[in-house]
Write a protein that holds these residues in place. Structure first.
Motif, PDB file in Angstrom:
ATOM      1  N   GLU A 180      -0.473 -11.184  -9.727  1.00 31.38           N
ATOM      2  CA  GLU A 180      -0.439 -11.704 -11.176  1.00 31.38           C
ATOM      3  C   GLU A 180      -1.719 -11.859 -11.891  1.00 31.38           C
ATOM      4  O   GLU A 180      -1.716 -11.970 -13.160  1.00 31.38           O
TER       5      GLU A 180
ATOM      6  N   CYS B 140      -2.742  -8.005 -12.431  1.00 31.89           N
ATOM      7  CA  CYS B 140      -2.133  -7.093 -13.082  1.00 31.89           C
ATOM      8  C   CYS B 140      -1.039  -8.009 -13.704  1.00 31.89           C
ATOM      9  O   CYS B 140       0.150  -7.940 -13.344  1.00 31.89           O
TER      10      CYS B 140
ATOM     11  N   ILE C  28       0.209  -7.816 -16.731  1.00 29.41           N
ATOM     12  CA  ILE C  28       1.386  -7.051 -17.368  1.00 29.41           C
ATOM     13  C   ILE C  28       1.815  -5.884 -16.510  1.00 29.41           C
ATOM     14  O   ILE C  28       0.850  -5.256 -15.825  1.00 29.41           O
TER      15      ILE C  28
ATOM     16  N   SER D 159       1.801  -2.403 -16.656  1.00 31.68           N
ATOM     17  CA  SER D 159       1.270  -1.375 -17.719  1.00 31.68           C
ATOM     18  C   SER D 159       0.797  -0.189 -17.150  1.00 31.68           C
ATOM     19  O   SER D 159       0.588  -0.026 -16.021  1.00 31.68           O
TER      20      SER D 159
ATOM     21  N   GLU E 277       2.684  -0.153 -22.193  1.00 32.97           N
ATOM     22  CA  GLU E 277       3.246  -1.590 -21.419  1.00 32.97           C
ATOM     23  C   GLU E 277       4.494  -1.353 -20.976  1.00 32.97           C
ATOM     24  O   GLU E 277       5.387  -0.817 -22.105  1.00 32.97           O
TER      25      GLU E 277
ATOM     26  N   ARG F 259       8.390  -2.932 -20.335  1.00 33.64           N
ATOM     27  CA  ARG F 259       9.111  -4.324 -20.252  1.00 33.64           C
ATOM     28  C   ARG F 259      10.401  -4.170 -19.446  1.00 33.64           C
ATOM     29  O   ARG F 259      10.859  -3.156 -19.333  1.00 33.64           O
TER      30      ARG F 259
ATOM     31  N   THR G  70      11.451  -7.542 -21.352  1.00 36.45           N
ATOM     32  CA  THR G  70      10.694  -8.879 -21.134  1.00 36.45           C
ATOM     33  C   THR G  70       9.675  -8.529 -20.510  1.00 36.45           C
ATOM     34  O   THR G  70       9.486  -7.626 -19.569  1.00 36.45           O
ATOM     35  N   LYS G  71       8.346  -9.076 -20.891  1.00 39.81           N
ATOM     36  CA  LYS G  71       6.886  -8.665 -20.376  1.00 39.81           C
ATOM     37  C   LYS G  71       7.057  -9.259 -18.884  1.00 39.81           C
ATOM     38  O   LYS G  71       7.369 -10.887 -19.084  1.00 39.81           O
TER      39      LYS G  71
ATOM     40  N   PRO H 264       4.576  -9.543 -15.026  1.00 44.59           N
ATOM     41  CA  PRO H 264       3.593  -9.098 -14.249  1.00 44.59           C
ATOM     42  C   PRO H 264       3.942  -7.931 -13.483  1.00 44.59           C
ATOM     43  O   PRO H 264       5.274  -7.806 -13.092  1.00 44.59           O
TER      44      PRO H 264
ATOM     45  N   TYR I  14       7.681  -6.870 -11.959  1.00 47.49           N
ATOM     46  CA  TYR I  14       8.500  -5.802 -12.409  1.00 47.49           C
ATOM     47  C   TYR I  14       8.684  -4.927 -11.185  1.00 47.49           C
ATOM     48  O   TYR I  14      10.057  -4.612 -11.255  1.00 47.49           O
TER      49      TYR I  14
ATOM     50  N   HIS J 221       1.133   3.157 -13.024  1.00 50.78           N
ATOM     51  CA  HIS J 221       0.592   1.938 -12.771  1.00 50.78           C
ATOM     52  C   HIS J 221      -0.459   2.132 -11.489  1.00 50.78           C
ATOM     53  O   HIS J 221      -1.676   1.420 -11.608  1.00 50.78           O
TER      54      HIS J 221
END
Length: 216
Positions: free
Chosen positions: A84, A87, A89, A91, A97, A99, A110-111, A113, A117, A164
């Motif tokens: 966290e 990273c 986010i 992205s 980015e 979500r 939703t955004k 980490p 995700y 990523h």
């Protein structure tokens, strides 16, 4: 010295349990055929083409599950570096980015980490490929009408894992000596999605320059 795949990606780093094909089933035979083609050194563009006489949805199902296993393994290898703090986010660099939205716990994009995700993504895919209504395994049971659309969504989201990993964790990949293996996995994946037009070109933009370099 180049390392074999088993040395680079140890099983204890697998992000999720591997989904396997049942021996004796048509899909297991297709899986063996696809793996044999990969190991034979054939052009990856030809390896992904539908074998004559085979059902296209069976062929797609085999590849979607295999890519889930492989990409899951790749991310599991770098997940200890994907915290966290490092990273915060999910992205792909400054421009992209991603979500999370699943219509259930996350009804709106939703955004999150990256690690969170990835957890949600792998849970979501695992549930789909283990769902007999979506990925039927019994002989004579047809695929649902929306099967290819579901696979398109799975493959689109799995592409974001490549984004990523390549953009944020490639140094770690190189330090492990795994660059060539991940590039080969990516090329296999890219030729497959291109063969069946599974991902919109706009989704591919984050890795466009790299793709042009290693896939053309």
């Amino acid at each position: 010295m180049a390392l074999c795949l088993g040395q680079v990606f140890s099983k204890d780093k697998t992000f999720r349990p591997r989904k396997r094909f049942e021996p004796g089933t048509q899909r297991f035979e297709l899986y063996k055929k696809a793996q044999a083609s990969l190991k034979s050194g054939l052009d990856l563009r030809k390896v992904v083409q539908l074998p004559e006489g085979e059902n296209i949805n069976d062929w797609i199902a085999v590849h979607v599950v295999d890519f889930f296993n492989r990409i899951n393994l790749i991310y599991g290898t770098v997940s200890e570096f994907c915290t966290e703090r490092s990273c915060p986010i999910m992205s792909g660099g400054q421009r992209y980015e991603y979500r999370w939205q699943d219509g259930d716990l996350y009804k709106k994009p939703t955004k999150l980490p990256a690690l969170k995700y990835m957890n949600l993504l792998m849970d979501w895919i695992e549930a789909l490929i283990n769902d007999e209504d979506t990925f039927p395994t019994r002989v004579g049971v047809p695929f649902p009408k929306n099967f290819q659309q579901v696979c398109k969504k799975i493959l689109t989201r799995l592409f974001r894992v490549f984004v990523h990993v390549y953009i944020h964790h490639f140094d770690s990949i190189c330090n492990m000596g795994a660059e060539a293996h991940i590039n080969t996995c990516y090329k296999h994946y890219y030729y497959f999605i291109s063969e069946f037009s599974f991902i919109d070109h706009s989704e591919l933009e984050p890795l466009k320059a790299m793709t042009e370099r290693i896939c053309n």
